[in-house]
Write a protein that holds these residues in place. Sequence first.
Motif, PDB file in Angstrom:
ATOM      1  N   GLY A   1      -1.127  11.363  20.174  1.00  0.00           N
ATOM      2  CA  GLY A   1      -0.188  11.159  21.481  1.00  0.00           C
ATOM      3  C   GLY A   1      -0.905  11.143  22.573  1.00  0.00           C
TER       4      GLY A   1
ATOM      5  N   GLU B   1      -7.013   3.762  19.989  1.00  0.00           N
ATOM      6  CA  GLU B   1      -6.092   4.022  18.791  1.00  0.00           C
ATOM      7  C   GLU B   1      -6.359   5.425  18.223  1.00  0.00           C
TER       8      GLU B   1
ATOM      9  N   GLY C   1       3.714  11.981  24.116  1.00  0.00           N
ATOM     10  CA  GLY C   1       3.143  10.868  23.577  1.00  0.00           C
ATOM     11  C   GLY C   1       3.346  10.486  22.146  1.00  0.00           C
ATOM     12  N   CYS C   2       3.458  11.450  21.374  1.00  0.00           N
ATOM     13  CA  CYS C   2       3.737  11.343  20.069  1.00  0.00           C
ATOM     14  C   CYS C   2       5.274  10.487  19.621  1.00  0.00           C
TER      15      CYS C   2
ATOM     16  N   THR D   1       5.012   6.968  20.878  1.00  0.00           N
ATOM     17  CA  THR D   1       4.334   6.236  19.710  1.00  0.00           C
ATOM     18  C   THR D   1       5.396   5.648  18.879  1.00  0.00           C
TER      19      THR D   1
ATOM     20  N   ARG E   1       7.827   3.187  20.083  1.00  0.00           N
ATOM     21  CA  ARG E   1       7.296   1.689  20.030  1.00  0.00           C
ATOM     22  C   ARG E   1       7.499   1.200  18.653  1.00  0.00           C
TER      23      ARG E   1
ATOM     24  N   ARG F   1       5.742  13.707  15.568  1.00  0.00           N
ATOM     25  CA  ARG F   1       6.232  12.280  15.257  1.00  0.00           C
ATOM     26  C   ARG F   1       7.537  12.450  14.200  1.00  0.00           C
TER      27      ARG F   1
ATOM     28  N   VAL G   1      -1.168   7.024  25.463  1.00  0.00           N
ATOM     29  CA  VAL G   1      -0.046   6.017  25.447  1.00  0.00           C
ATOM     30  C   VAL G   1       0.458   5.685  26.510  1.00  0.00           C
TER      31      VAL G   1
ATOM     32  N   ARG H   1      -4.191   7.629  20.386  1.00  0.00           N
ATOM     33  CA  ARG H   1      -3.069   7.742  20.281  1.00  0.00           C
ATOM     34  C   ARG H   1      -2.443   8.401  18.748  1.00  0.00           C
TER      35      ARG H   1
END
Length: 401
Positions: free
Chosen positions: A380, A374, A22-23, A26, A29, A95, A383, A377
């Motif tokens: 992570g 948010e 998920g990280c 993110t 994107r 990230r 998402v 997210r």
Amino acid sequence: MSERVITPVNRGFLFLDAHPAGCRATVERMWDSVSPAPRAAVGAGEAPTALVIGSSAGYGLAATVAGLARHGVRGVGVCLEKAPGRRTGTAGWYRTAATADLAAAAGRDFAFVNGDAFADEVKGQVAALLAERYGKVDYLVYSVAAPRRTDPETGVTHTSVLKPLGGPHTTKTLVFEGDQAQVRTVATDPASAADTAHTVAVMGGADWRRWIDHLTDADLLADGFTTAALTYIGSPLTAGIYRNGTIGAAKADLEATARDLDSLLAQRLGGRAVTSVNAAAVTQSSTAIPGIALYVGLLRGVLGDAMVSPTAQLTELWDQLTGTAELVTDDEGRVRLDRWELDTSVQDAVAARWHDATDETVPELADLDWFIAEVRRLYGFDVPGIDYTAPTEPDIPWPAL
């Protein structure tokens, strides 16, 4: 560490684990939302050299991604993240790994140093890396949000506080009990002089100045060197605990430091120093401030998708820093990326909703689903496109230097 299903475990807005996939999604994107600068692509040797202090979260992450994706910067990001162990790594760990992979795939030469940005040892490590691999720095973006700082000269550890100045302050705030949002009133006692001094020592301009001094001593600032420290002013609705509080005193110190550095850099290098006033966003730091969660939820309720993301804001900042767009400052020497938030009509609409916000009315007045998503997210979760029932590998390595 073997693959496992990672599920969200949280205490309020703080999550104990982060989801690597998920990280990564993110960051992808964020990268995809940035268009290349409107000029011919530059070679690796011609790309500007940048140093981003606080590169793994919030606006610092946005600065890193926007600089890489739009202007092809090379250089170093500095952040402090925890490696996977008994629990997963921190969200910023994952990230950073994703950002490094995207940068490498795009042909960008960008390295990441994991360490305490306040420490002189880390400044020395970064300076050595710059001298060996990149040369002199063209741009430095400073975006550090930390609860405490140890002064390298005195050894004293300063801890910041969230308190009003001059008297007690009462504000509305948003809390979540299970799936239910509740509007609560929170009273905060005023700060002492020591509280204010500690907060300024952590969040003011001292460390930013120290980075500039360290790089100056190492002869690592290029002609025309430009630096920006990220800051926030915010709404009158949150001013009592923010701009008129201990954090506000620290931000005033940051802005005073910018004016001093601007004069100094202009004389020495023909350079510049500015603060960049960014707009409200859901970040790991902002959710800890009383009233901010309610305010941002109401702001989203008023503006919807017209809210400008941190990545879009930092793309605009990079354009101004690099000369792609004109660098425009207010009378205090600040780049203002928050004008859309502080527009009178927007603030009037948010203020009306703030006044009317109760447990019963807040679901209609604020975009609570967006706000909660948010927050999740940030770690992570929630998402789109990620299968959270599938096992994933949490033991992701730090990007090699």
